[in-house]
Every structure is written in C-alpha cells, then in structure tokens.
Design a protein around this motif. Structure first.
Motif, PDB file in Angstrom:
ATOM      1  N   MET A  44       0.839  -1.197   0.000  1.00  0.00           N
ATOM      2  CA  MET A  44       0.000   0.000   0.000  1.00  0.00           C
ATOM      3  C   MET A  44       0.874   1.248   0.000  1.00  0.00           C
ATOM      4  O   MET A  44       0.831   2.070   0.894  1.00  0.00           O
ATOM      5  CB  MET A  44      -0.906  -0.050   1.237  1.00  0.00           C
ATOM      6  N   ASN A  45       1.700   1.375  -1.066  1.00  0.00           N
ATOM      7  CA  ASN A  45       2.506   2.590  -1.217  1.00  0.00           C
ATOM      8  C   ASN A  45       1.657   3.662  -1.906  1.00  0.00           C
ATOM      9  O   ASN A  45       0.436   3.522  -1.982  1.00  0.00           O
ATOM     10  CB  ASN A  45       3.791   2.283  -2.003  1.00  0.00           C
ATOM     11  N   VAL A  47       1.280   4.497  -5.103  1.00  0.00           N
ATOM     12  CA  VAL A  47       0.554   3.938  -6.242  1.00  0.00           C
ATOM     13  C   VAL A  47      -0.529   2.979  -5.747  1.00  0.00           C
ATOM     14  O   VAL A  47      -1.636   2.933  -6.279  1.00  0.00           O
ATOM     15  CB  VAL A  47       1.526   3.210  -7.209  1.00  0.00           C
ATOM     16  N   GLY A  48      -0.213   2.236  -4.701  1.00  0.00           N
ATOM     17  CA  GLY A  48      -1.157   1.263  -4.154  1.00  0.00           C
ATOM     18  C   GLY A  48      -2.418   1.903  -3.613  1.00  0.00           C
ATOM     19  O   GLY A  48      -3.528   1.424  -3.860  1.00  0.00           O
ATOM     20  N   ILE A  49      -2.282   3.003  -2.874  1.00  0.00           N
ATOM     21  CA  ILE A  49      -3.475   3.623  -2.280  1.00  0.00           C
ATOM     22  C   ILE A  49      -4.341   4.266  -3.350  1.00  0.00           C
ATOM     23  O   ILE A  49      -5.565   4.207  -3.295  1.00  0.00           O
ATOM     24  CB  ILE A  49      -3.110   4.608  -1.143  1.00  0.00           C
ATOM     25  N   GLU A  50      -3.723   4.866  -4.349  1.00  0.00           N
ATOM     26  CA  GLU A  50      -4.498   5.454  -5.448  1.00  0.00           C
ATOM     27  C   GLU A  50      -5.208   4.352  -6.238  1.00  0.00           C
ATOM     28  O   GLU A  50      -6.382   4.486  -6.580  1.00  0.00           O
ATOM     29  CB  GLU A  50      -3.589   6.270  -6.367  1.00  0.00           C
ATOM     30  N   SER A  70       4.186  -1.698   9.666  1.00  0.00           N
ATOM     31  CA  SER A  70       3.702  -0.648  10.564  1.00  0.00           C
ATOM     32  C   SER A  70       3.798   0.693   9.852  1.00  0.00           C
ATOM     33  O   SER A  70       4.752   0.942   9.111  1.00  0.00           O
ATOM     34  CB  SER A  70       4.535  -0.609  11.842  1.00  0.00           C
ATOM     35  N   ALA A  71       2.802   1.545  10.065  1.00  0.00           N
ATOM     36  CA  ALA A  71       2.794   2.872   9.453  1.00  0.00           C
ATOM     37  C   ALA A  71       3.947   3.698  10.002  1.00  0.00           C
ATOM     38  O   ALA A  71       4.208   3.685  11.208  1.00  0.00           O
ATOM     39  CB  ALA A  71       1.460   3.562   9.729  1.00  0.00           C
ATOM     40  N   GLY A  77       3.327  11.035   3.358  1.00  0.00           N
ATOM     41  CA  GLY A  77       3.339  11.854   2.156  1.00  0.00           C
ATOM     42  C   GLY A  77       2.795  11.142   0.933  1.00  0.00           C
ATOM     43  O   GLY A  77       2.318  11.775  -0.004  1.00  0.00           O
ATOM     44  N   ALA A  78       2.858   9.820   0.915  1.00  0.00           N
ATOM     45  CA  ALA A  78       2.418   9.059  -0.254  1.00  0.00           C
ATOM     46  C   ALA A  78       1.048   8.411  -0.062  1.00  0.00           C
ATOM     47  O   ALA A  78       0.324   8.199  -1.035  1.00  0.00           O
ATOM     48  CB  ALA A  78       3.445   7.977  -0.583  1.00  0.00           C
TER      49      ALA A  78
END
Length: 160
Positions: A44-45, A47-50, A70-71, A77-78
């Motif tokens: 979930m980087n 690109v992953g979240i978008e 872990s967050a 920022g991403a």
C-alpha cells in the motif's frame, strides 16, 4: 409493458444508480464481470493507495489488502489514508486504510489480510492480483501455480 426495473438485468436499482456512468461507458456485461471480481493488492505505497481507491470505487465484489508493515512518518506523504495517529499508535498499514477504503463503497467488501506469505493456494482465489511490494515472492508462487499456468503465460525470468 416492460418497466425500467425489468431492464436492470441483475443489478439492484441502487447499484444501477451508483454505477450509471460506468454502465454507459463499459456496458452491462463488463460491469457485471467487474462486480464479481476479487482483487488482491499487495503493498500500500502511493501507487497502491491510489489504485485501491479507484478499484473500490469501480465496484468490485471483494478487495483485499496485504500490507502488514507498521505505518511510519515517511509513508504519510504518499498514502493519503494514513494519519499521524496511525504512525503514533504503530498501526499496520493495511488495517489502517481498510475502514477508510470501505467508506468509499459499501457494495465492495474491503479487508486487510494478516498473513505475510504469498503462496499459490493463497492467490488462486483472486481474479486479479496486483503486487507493488513482494513481487519476487508473488512471482515465485505463480511460477509453481497450475492455476496460473492455465490462465496466463509463465514469467520469463528465473529465481535463485
């Protein structure tokens, strides 16, 4: 005489209204296929979240997230669904973004998965697998997966 309700062909009125623009663009057959899809997103980087946001909004049946990191502050920022509270609490990325993605579309089942291993047994239940992290592990699972052999060409690279 046929009513508008008769022309929904497998969609509820609510789904028809929600996805009306997509139906006009991709057609009913494609929309029904989309609504049966099970999607796994690994990593979930940014690109992953978008991608996750767009896939959930598109109306897939099931969307699973595999990101047990872990967050951290540098992820803020991403990944626009992570918060400072997630970082401070040491929450897992997948678990943190899951409820926020679910709010986007109640017709899509969104889940964060706890496992870290990607095996052929694990991935064969999915229609689509998107790997943004752990790509070597996923490719190794696909290399030995008879399910994948029947649906896609084998990867053209070797593993150590």
């Amino acid at each position: 005489m046929a009513t508008a309700e008769d022309n929904l062909q497998g969609l509820t009125r609510e789904e028809f209204d929600l996805y009306s623009r997509q139906l006009a663009t991709i057609g009913l057959a494609a929309m029904l296929k989309l609504m049966r899809m099970k999607v796994l997103l690994i990593g979930m980087n940014g690109v992953g979240i978008e991608s996750a946001k767009n896939i959930v909004l598109s109306g897939v049946k099931k969307f699973d997230i595999l990101d047990t990191r872990s967050a951290t502050a540098d992820m803020l920022g991403a990944n626009f669904f992570l918060t400072q509270e997630d970082v401070t609490a040491g929450n897992k990325v997948g678990e943190s973004v899951c409820p926020r993605l679910q709010e986007l579309n109640k017709h899509c089942m969104v889940s964060a998965l706890p496992q870290t291993a990607v095996t052929k047994e694990f991935i064969q239940d999915y229609t689509v697998v998107i790997a943004l992290e752990g790509i070597v592990q996923l490719a190794h699972a696909c290399w030995h997966c008879t399910f994948c052999d029947q649906t896609v060409d084998r990867p053209s690279f070797d593993f150590p």
